[in-house]
Structure formats: structure tokens, C-alpha cells
Write an enzyme that holds these catalytic residues in place. Structure first.
Site, mmCIF file in Angstrom:
data_model
loop_
_atom_site.group_PDB
_atom_site.id
_atom_site.type_symbol
_atom_site.label_atom_id
_atom_site.label_comp_id
_atom_site.label_asym_id
_atom_site.label_seq_id
_atom_site.Cartn_x
_atom_site.Cartn_y
_atom_site.Cartn_z
ATOM 1 N N HIS A 144 0.840 -1.207 0.000
ATOM 2 C CA HIS A 144 0.000 0.000 0.000
ATOM 3 C C HIS A 144 0.874 1.256 0.000
ATOM 4 C CE1 HIS A 144 -3.522 2.472 1.362
ATOM 5 N NE2 HIS A 144 -2.558 3.156 1.968
ATOM 6 N N GLU A 145 1.913 1.244 0.827
ATOM 7 C CA GLU A 145 2.805 2.408 0.903
ATOM 8 C C GLU A 145 3.601 2.588 -0.385
ATOM 9 O OE1 GLU A 145 2.223 4.294 3.220
ATOM 10 O OE2 GLU A 145 1.124 2.900 4.493
ATOM 11 N N HIS A 148 1.499 4.210 -2.962
ATOM 12 C CA HIS A 148 1.422 5.660 -2.798
ATOM 13 C C HIS A 148 2.589 6.343 -3.522
ATOM 14 C CE1 HIS A 148 -1.953 6.666 -0.292
ATOM 15 N NE2 HIS A 148 -1.619 5.810 0.665
ATOM 16 N N GLU A 224 -6.419 6.811 -0.922
ATOM 17 C CA GLU A 224 -6.358 5.573 -0.159
ATOM 18 C C GLU A 224 -6.984 4.425 -0.932
ATOM 19 O OE1 GLU A 224 -4.554 5.221 2.571
ATOM 20 O OE2 GLU A 224 -4.039 7.308 2.189
#
Length: 292
Positions: A144-145, A148, A224
């Protein structure tokens, strides 16, 4: 993520400092000496607005390290650190990114990624998260990071923040000028902005800044969803990300400091508070992944 609130808080502080300096240097007096010069005001607002946003972006990584006490892993000293570095390296390679700095810090379950560019990024994870999750769930959070970073979210956030900053500064000074003109409507002896202009514009800048954060936070919530989807793409399945989100929903964690409350891997709220949430509710994120 922690990067969001750190960025927003730093941006507001930089914006207020730049505006105060401009007042002290007489920029506002110059802009209003012969009536409001809207063209010059817009140029000034853009310079301060985007300047504040980009200064915040450049400071984001160092501020994140300082506020969390994150320690960059230069040489792994445990099997967990070896796994952490290797996992981020593998995910970054899949995403077509240069290797980010990898850091670890003591704290409740959380993680964040930040950095001014894709070539100067940082992925950090807390000891609480590593202790509370399975390796598969922790890998999903790391994915997820990395997503980003791959999506260029910090730069996009900076551009959006720059736009809203510009309008905050522009509108606050227009309102300040109108209020000052009304207060001095029978005074023909003085020129330039008075105390009414300075006080009103500063108050409006804070108020409009809070309202503008609704727009920025809406964008943050959309990021998100995209980062969750990016994690699913990097892992080849949405299941680990869904499991990680469910795990986060079941964890009991101490709240982050107010200045960072909306910046973790989770966040959100119902009713009026939802307007200022940087993250959608976990159940919405899980449901969105079900549609992949």
C-alpha cells in the site's frame, strides 16, 4: 498516513509565516495602496500558495523521521529487518521504482511513506504493526505504501494544496480589504491597508484554510482507495490487503497525537467529522477491493 497530516500541518505553518513576512515587508500595503490590484494579488497568492506547498513537500521526509523517531535501516541487524528491506525492495521493483529508504520506529501499529520524489522516498513501519500482523498482512501494508509512491501521491497532493492555498490567500485578502474599506469609509486622510485589513485577512486565512482542508482531505480519501488497489495489483490478489484492513479494524491502538491523528494507515469518521477525515472507513475500503 502520517505523511498527510505532517504535510498539511507544515504547509499551514509555512503559509502563515510567509504571509506574516509579506505583511512585515509591506507587500500587502503595496498591493492595496491605490485600491485592490487583483492581478498582482493573484500572482502574489500563487507565489506564496505554491511556495508554501512545495517547501512542505521538501521538508516532508525529514519532518516524518523527526516526529516519529524513525531509524533508517542502513544495515539490517535482525531477521525482521532483513525481511522488511527485502520485501520493500521486491515491491519497489514490481512497481518500477528505485529502492526507497526503509525505516522502522517504535510505536503503535502504523506505517507511512513520504518523500519529495520517487527517487527520494521513504517507507517506514512501526514495531507495533510488525508485531501485530502476519507477514502476509504486513507485506500488504508495505505494498500500500509503495503504491502511494508509485502513484506520485505526495506531488499531486502538493499541487492541489498549492491551488487551495492560492485561493485561501487571495480570498482572505479580498475580504480583508473590503472590511478595512468599510471601517475606514469616512476617513479620507489615510491610504493603504489598516489594522482591519491585517487582522481580518489573517483570521480569514486560518478559517478559509480549515475549509480548504475539506477539499484536500477528500482527495486524500480517494488516494487511499487507489493505494489499496495498487497494493492488490502488486500482490496479484486483493485478499492480503483486505485481511490487513480487517486486522487493523480489530487492533486496539492508542490515538496518535492530535497533529498526526489522521495520518496513519487508518483513519476516518462518521457524520460531520467525515468531511475532515483523510481516510475512508475500513469497511468501505474492503468493499472497494471486493469489486476488483
Amino acid at each position: 498516513m502520517k505523511r498527510v497530516v505532517l504535510f498539511l500541518a507544515t504547509n499551514l505553518a509555512v503559509l502563515l509565516v510567509l504571509s506574516l513576512v509579506a505583511n512585515l515587508l509591506g507587500v500587502d500595503r503595496y498591493l492595496t495602496a491605490n485600491g485592490m490590484n487583483f492581478g498582482m494579488l493573484l500572482a502574489f497568492a500563487s507565489l506564496i500558495g505554491f511556495g508554501g506547498a512545495f517547501i512542505s513537500l521538501l521538508m516532508s521526509k525529514s519532518m516524518a523521521k523527526l516526529s516519529t523517531g524513525a531509524r533508517v535501516i542502513a544495515q539490517p541487524s535482525s531477521s525482521t529487518e532483513v525481511w522488511l528491506v527485502d520485501t520493500v525492495a521486491r515491491l519497489a521493483q514490481r512497481a518500477g521504482l528505485p529502492m526507497p529508504e526503509v525505516a522502522i520506529y517504535n510505536g503503535e501499529p502504523n506505517a507511512f511513506a513520504t518523500g519529495a520524489t520517487k527517487n527520494s522516498s521513504l517507507v517506514a513501519v512501526s514495531t507495533g504493526l510488525l508485531q501485530s500482523m502476519t507477514r502476509e498482512e504486513a507485506e500488504a501494508v508495505l505494498a500500500h505504501e509503495v503504491a502511494h509512491i508509485a502513484n506520485g501521491d505526495m506531488v499531486t497532493l502538493t499541487l492541489i494544496q498549492g491551488v487551495v492555498n492560492t485561493f485561501v490567500i487571495f480570498l482572505s485578502r479580498v475580504v480583508g480589504y473590503l472590511v478595512d474599506s468599510f471601517l475606514r469609509r469616512n476617513d479620507s486622510t489615510s491610504s493603504g491597508p489598516g489594522i482591519g485589513f491585517m487582522v481580518t485577512s489573517m483570521v480569514c486565512q486560518v478559517v478559509f484554510g480549515v475549509l480548504a482542508s475539506i477539499i484536500v482531505n477528500w482527495f486524500s480519501r480517494q488516494r487511499e482507495f487507489r493505494a489499496d488497489a495498487g497494493a492488490a495489483g502488486l500482490l496479484g490478489t486483493p485478499v492480503p490487503m483486505q485481511n490487513a484492513l480487517r486486522r487493523l479494524g480489530n487492533l486496539h491502538t492508542e490515538p496518535l497525537p492530535q497533529s498526526m491523528a489522521a495520518s496513519g494507515i487508518t483513519g476516518g469518521g462518521g457524520g460531520f467529522k467525515a468531511l475532515f477525515a483523510t481516510h475512508p472507513p475500513l469497511e468501505q475500503r474492503i468493499a472497494a477491493l471486493n469489486q476488483r
